[in-house]
Design a protein around this motif. Structure first.
Motif, PDB file in Angstrom:
ATOM      1  N   GLU A   8      -8.031 -40.503  32.973  1.00 23.95           N
ATOM      2  CA  GLU A   8      -9.475 -40.610  32.790  1.00 23.95           C
ATOM      3  C   GLU A   8     -10.218 -40.036  33.980  1.00 23.95           C
ATOM      4  N   PRO A   9     -11.199 -39.197  33.746  1.00 20.56           N
ATOM      5  CA  PRO A   9     -12.036 -38.752  34.899  1.00 20.56           C
ATOM      6  C   PRO A   9     -12.903 -39.901  35.394  1.00 20.56           C
ATOM      7  N   ILE A  10     -13.224 -39.855  36.679  1.00 28.25           N
ATOM      8  CA  ILE A  10     -14.068 -40.919  37.240  1.00 28.25           C
ATOM      9  C   ILE A  10     -15.520 -40.553  36.949  1.00 28.25           C
ATOM     10  N   THR A  11     -16.216 -41.500  36.377  1.00 34.75           N
ATOM     11  CA  THR A  11     -17.626 -41.219  36.135  1.00 34.75           C
ATOM     12  C   THR A  11     -18.403 -41.347  37.413  1.00 34.75           C
ATOM     13  N   THR A  48      -9.912 -39.695  48.642  1.00 35.28           N
ATOM     14  CA  THR A  48      -9.391 -39.236  47.357  1.00 35.28           C
ATOM     15  C   THR A  48     -10.414 -39.366  46.243  1.00 35.28           C
ATOM     16  N   ILE A  49     -11.226 -40.415  46.300  1.00 39.08           N
ATOM     17  CA  ILE A  49     -12.263 -40.571  45.260  1.00 39.08           C
ATOM     18  C   ILE A  49     -13.114 -39.328  45.221  1.00 39.08           C
ATOM     19  N   VAL A  50     -13.565 -38.992  46.399  1.00 36.89           N
ATOM     20  CA  VAL A  50     -14.443 -37.816  46.486  1.00 36.89           C
ATOM     21  C   VAL A  50     -13.686 -36.573  46.010  1.00 36.89           C
ATOM     22  N   TYR A  51     -12.491 -36.472  46.484  1.00 40.28           N
ATOM     23  CA  TYR A  51     -11.656 -35.318  46.111  1.00 40.28           C
ATOM     24  C   TYR A  51     -11.530 -35.189  44.609  1.00 40.28           C
ATOM     25  N   ASN A  52     -11.146 -36.286  43.984  1.00 38.45           N
ATOM     26  CA  ASN A  52     -10.943 -36.256  42.535  1.00 38.45           C
ATOM     27  C   ASN A  52     -12.228 -35.920  41.803  1.00 38.45           C
ATOM     28  N   LYS A  57     -12.637 -31.576  35.877  1.00 34.93           N
ATOM     29  CA  LYS A  57     -13.154 -30.470  35.094  1.00 34.93           C
ATOM     30  C   LYS A  57     -14.514 -30.803  34.568  1.00 34.93           C
ATOM     31  N   PRO A  58     -15.346 -29.784  34.436  1.00 40.22           N
ATOM     32  CA  PRO A  58     -16.670 -30.075  33.915  1.00 40.22           C
ATOM     33  C   PRO A  58     -16.539 -30.750  32.543  1.00 40.22           C
ATOM     34  N   PRO A  59     -17.487 -31.603  32.167  1.00 35.97           N
ATOM     35  CA  PRO A  59     -18.762 -31.897  32.844  1.00 35.97           C
ATOM     36  C   PRO A  59     -18.664 -32.978  33.905  1.00 35.97           C
ATOM     37  N   HIS A  60     -17.462 -33.257  34.370  1.00 39.63           N
ATOM     38  CA  HIS A  60     -17.305 -34.345  35.331  1.00 39.63           C
ATOM     39  C   HIS A  60     -17.136 -33.864  36.781  1.00 39.63           C
ATOM     40  N   ASP A  61     -17.277 -32.593  36.967  1.00 44.12           N
ATOM     41  CA  ASP A  61     -17.169 -32.152  38.371  1.00 44.12           C
ATOM     42  C   ASP A  61     -18.462 -32.542  39.097  1.00 44.12           C
ATOM     43  N   SER A  62     -18.330 -33.405  40.084  1.00 40.68           N
ATOM     44  CA  SER A  62     -19.515 -34.071  40.638  1.00 40.68           C
ATOM     45  C   SER A  62     -19.863 -33.641  42.061  1.00 40.68           C
ATOM     46  N   SER A  63     -19.476 -32.417  42.441  1.00 44.86           N
ATOM     47  CA  SER A  63     -19.741 -32.017  43.846  1.00 44.86           C
ATOM     48  C   SER A  63     -21.207 -32.138  44.204  1.00 44.86           C
TER      49      SER A  63
END
Lengths: 738, 233
Positions: A8-11, A48-52, A57-63
């Motif tokens: 699961e991607p992290i929201t 790691t949280i930040v890293y992940n 992958k989009p739409p969850h890429d949160s940079s």
């Protein structure tokens, strides 16, 4: 948290929750609250949280949102935690808060950057946006620094004032706080300068301005200087303790201006303790301090040099005045005066070399001062003449009294050469010196070494032309000894023996080297005539094409006078001897008979007769026995004369010819000016009047200071003699006539 | 220094801008030659009237006669101007050649015409360029000896009065006063003489505010300036 891949991607919502938790923990730790430190797993986990969240992958890429979050965290912290805490406090307590929170913030930013590090590596680099650290610092600057710097600065300045007034303050604190100003400039010194330094310097300015005003009233010059020196020292220390090094030059200049430059005149001219008094009282420490303080200021030494010059000039002038007042009946005691001037020179030169570190400005001031009073006349005597007379007496004494050790003579000679440098009429000195040298060489003892020594030194300083004639004179005397030996050999060999049994010495003087003397057609006694003839014969054999001119006025004789009581040896001049010998054949002679017989001028005969009949020793009886010689007197050999001495020297007082010397020098100057003018015009061809005059003055300045009016007259004379002409278009310009 | 003139070819008049008065004359042609010779005859006849028969030149006596014919005082400046026109070399004498030059230049051959020509001559001389030349000539004319370079102050006073008196009355009067009183200068050179004229032309009088002691005025004028300043104080 395990390292296993999450399905699961992290929201964002979840991620932020985790981050907030970590931040809370972090703030508790760095604020010193009880909180267990981060375990390595926790640390890595946060990263790691930040890293992940970034690599999802989009739409969850949160940079992007993460970057925003980072900034938001810090902003919140600044606004809600840091700023209020600071605003609560005042004065020094506020400073401490600021300092404390600044440190905390640095740590916060550091740790948070570690957590969010992945952003730095890719997101930030790719998008060219400010790094995490920069964001952190900017945040603090905008939300904390901008709000508090004014008050902080007030407190800092107040503390500095306290320290200036002698109280102890927390220097380390100030250093931290000021470092904060610097850091918040973020690469340049603008914040430090505008938010702190400018105010600081203004405050410093008024502080020292006030101090200067009160000190200058209450303190003596040395006391003031000590305070000034102390203040400068303290301010420099201040810089090393907590100010930024950039501030130092501005601070020092500020203090110097207020304490030293603006009050310079008042300080240096302080009555009883200013520059003049310090020089008079030999206060070398204070003077050295004065030099140190003013040397550090650009062009600061000038007022000190001026004060120095004025003082030395005043001292010199008062010596001159003393001598003028003491001069009785127009005779000045030049021995005393010259010695005093030499001493003055030594004293003040010592100041220049010691206290003033040999600085050229002070050498110049000393020179200017001496040039002013060394050229003043005292009771009609020029300084040139006085110096020449001084030398004359010095050498006469030295020749007669061998006990004087040479080194004092040498050092006095050095002083004389130095003094001559200040005298503008050097040619006048040379002429007086030459006249007196002639008398020294011809009448009495002289020390060849001393005479040569001074001439060598004068030559070194003023050139060969200055001393060539005098050197020639001294050489003549040396050669004279050899010549005399030659003459005596000749007499022996020629079997003539001593002419009439008289010991006869001749000194041959080279014309041109020696001053010009009048010849006279004195009729010598027969015995002397023979001496002259025999020398002439010898000299003609020895040399070719040389004419001897006999100067009887310079000769002297030893006569034995057979008085009734006892014979006495008389040492007299040739003129006197001629007169006395006239009485060998006649008991009585009238003035007229003496004139006819001897062929002397009236002036000379009167002088001679006076010395023999009206002065201390009366070898001749005069009728009538008055105090002066008249043309109707008659004279008789005074056989009754006697004295306890067996040998008597009767000096013929020399004719004082100061006027003639001055006239001769004036004449030479006219020739020198003419020559100089022609030389200049020959090379320049065309030259305006003022330039011609100034170049001429320049050329001649080594020997004398030409009178401008004289130069003008010489120019006109040269025009009449067709060397120069006026330009037809511009009568102020001259042209050389080839 | 040896006197300069010893090494140079001696010039009688050593002034660089020596007397140069324009001498114009008609170009001789056959007809004018005859006319010219006729003129010369008249001129010569006139000359003979005043010349000394034995010496062949007009001597001081002759000049006096000439002056009364012209109805001009003996010491009048116009005679000097005439001499200048003639380029006369010797004070008090006119040679035949000089006479010819002068009268030809003035285009006259009778006494009447000469008299009428005098105002014209004066006007011509007073033109600035001519006057400068004439002024220097006046000094030279008075030199009598061969190598003489100076004139005594007495002569200078008279000359000043004659040459500059009408134009610069005040300056001339004060200068003459000064020259008579002072003791430093017994003679005056050409350069000083020229200086007087320059002074009158350039310096405002009697205030003399534009006089500058630092310029190359001859010393005698510096002394005059200081003397007058003291008097005015």
């Amino acid at each position: 948290m395990s390292f296993s891949q999450n399905r699961e991607p992290i929201t964002i919502e979840d991620g932020f929750k985790l981050i907030d938790a970590a931040v809370t923990k972090l703030t508790r730790i760095i604020e010193g609250k009880p909180e267990p430190p981060f375990l390595p797993e926790e640390y890595i986990g946060n990263y790691t949280i930040v890293y992940n969240m970034c690599i999802q992958k989009p739409p969850h890429d949160s940079s992007g949102p993460l970057y925003e979050k980072y900034g938001a965290i810090l902003q919140a912290y600044d606004k809600l935690t840091i700023l209020p805490s600071i605003m609560e406090k005042h004065d020094e307590y506020m400073l401490r808060e600021v300092s404390r929170w600044w440190e905390i913030n640095k740590i916060m930013v550091r740790w948070l950057s570690h957590f969010f590090y992945y952003l730095d590596r890719y997101y930030i680099a790719r998008n060219g946006i400010p790094s995490l650290t920069v964001v952190g610092m900017t945040c603090f600057r905008d939300h904390v620094y901008e709000k508090v710097h004014f008050n902080v600065k007030q407190v800092v300045i107040a503390l500095i004032h306290k320290e200036r007034e002698g109280q102890q303050i927390d220097r380390a604190l100030l250093k931290n706080v000021l470092d904060l100003f610097v850091q918040n400039g973020m690469g340049n010194m603008e914040r430090y300068e505008k938010d702190f330094e400018d105010f600081f310097l203004t405050e410093t300015n008024s502080y020292y301005s006030r101090k200067a005003s009160s000190w200058i009233q209450e303190d003596s010059c040395p006391e003031y200087m000590i305070k000034a020196e102390e203040s400068l020292k303290k301010e420099k220390e201040r810089v090393s303790h907590y100010l930024h090094s950039d501030t130092e030059p501005k601070l020092v200049a500020n203090v110097q201006t207020n304490l030293l430059v603006l009050v310079a005149k008042q300080l240096l001219e302080k009555e009883n303790s200013g520059c003049s008094a310090l020089l008079r009282d030999d206060k070398t420490d204070d003077l050295s301090r004065m030099y140190r303080l003013y040397h550090a200021i650009p062009e600061g030494l000038e007022p000190v040099a001026v004060a120095f010059r004025l003082h030395v000039t005043a001292e010199g002038n008062s010596l001159i005045k003393q001598a003028e007042d003491a001069a009785t009946s127009g005779i000045v005691e030049e021995q005393v005066l010259v010695r005093k001037i030499i001493d003055l020179h030594d004293k003040y030169m010592a100041y220049v070399t010691d206290c003033f570190q040999n600085h050229t400005l002070f050498h110049k001031s000393l020179k200017e001062a001496f040039e002013i009073f060394c050229n003043k006349k005292v009771a009609g005597s020029s300084s040139a003449e006085m110096l020449a007379t001084f030398c004359d007496n010095l050498f006469k004494k030295a020749a007669n009294d061998k006990s004087n050790d040479d080194s004092t003579i040498e050092s006095t000679i050095d002083n004389v050469v130095k003094l001559l440098d200040y005298i503008s009429d050097k040619d006048l000195f040379a002429e007086f010196y030459r006249k007196k040298l002639a008398r020294r060489l011809l009448f009495g003892k002289f020390s060849d070494d001393h005479e040569r020594s001074i001439l060598t030194k004068l030559k070194g300083q003023f050139g060969g032309q200055f001393t060539s004639k005098m050197e020639g004179m001294v050489t003549d005397m040396q050669l004279g000894k050899d010549q005399q030996t030659g003459f005596e050999e000749y007499l022996k060999n020629a079997n003539t023996g001593k002419p009439k049994g008289i010991d006869f010495t001749v000194t041959v003087l080279t014309t041109g080297f020696w001053p010009s003397y009048k010849t006279s057609d004195l009729n010598l006694p027969l015995e002397m005539v023979n001496c002259i003839e025999s020398f002439k014969a010898h000299y003609e054999i020895k040399t070719n094409h040389r004419r001897l001119m006999w100067i009887y006025s310079l000769g002297n004789c030893n006569l034995t006078a057979r008085f009734d009581a006892k014979p006495i040896e008389l040492i007299v001049s040739t003129y006197q001897a001629a007169v006395l010998c006239a009485f060998n054949h006649t008991e009585r002679l009238t003035y007229q008979e003496l004139i006819d017989q001897l062929n002397l001028s009236h002036e000379d005969l009167v002088r001679v007769l006076h010395s023999l009949s009206c002065a201390k020793y009366k070898f001749l009886k005069k009728e009538p026995a008055s105090k002066t010689i008249s043309k109707t007197d008659s004279f008789e050999f005074n056989s009754k004369f006697t004295d306890k001495m067996r040998r008597i020297k009767v000096p013929l007082p020399p004719v004082d010819d100061r006027k003639k010397v001055v006239e001769d020098v004036d004449k030479d100057r006219r020739y020198a000016i003419d020559a100089s003018l022609v030389r200049i015009m020959k090379s320049r061809k065309v030259l305006p009047h003022q330039q011609l005059v100034s170049e001429c003055v320049e050329q001649l300045s080594r020997m004398f200071k030409p009178d401008i009016k004289m130069i003008k007259k010489r120019i006109e004379d040269l025009i009449t003699r067709d060397y120069l002409e006026r330009d037809t278009e511009n009568p102020n310009t001259f042209k050389y006539v080839a | 220094m040896p006197p300069r003139s010893a090494s140079k070819p001696s010039k009688k008049r050593s002034n660089p801008d020596s007397v140069t008065s324009s001498a114009t004359g008609p170009v001789p042609s056959a007809y004018s030659k005859k006319k010219a010779s006729k003129e010369v005859d008249e001129t010569d006849k006139l000359f003979d009237k005043y010349a000394n028969a034995s010496s062949g030149v007009i001597d001081p006596e002759g000049i006096e006669k000439l002056c009364s014919s012209l109805e001009v005082p003996h010491t009048d400046i116009r005679i000097l101007m005439l001499a200048w026109r003639m380029k006369a070399e010797r004070q008090g004498y006119f040679t035949k050649g000089e006479w010819r030059i002068g009268l030809k230049a003035l285009k006259v051959d009778t006494i009447g015409k000469l008299k009428k020509a005098l105002p014209e001559l004066e006007k011509e001389v007073r033109e600035p360029l001519n006057f400068r030349d004439f002024y220097a000539y006046a000094f030279q004319y008075c030199l009598t000896e061969d190598k003489q370079k100076f004139l005594d102050t007495e002569t200078i006073c008279q000359l000043l009065d004659m040459v500059l008196g009408s134009t610069f009355r005040a300056q001339v009067d004060y200068l003459i006063d000064y020259l008579k009183i002072q003791k430093d200068y017994k003679v005056i050179s050409m350069d000083q003489w020229r200086g007087f004229c320059r002074f009158c032309n350039e310096i405002s009088f009697p205030d003399m505010t534009n006089y500058n002691l630092e310029l190359a005025w001859p010393s005698i004028l510096d002394d005059f300036f200081e003397w007058l300043r003291e008097k005015q104080a």
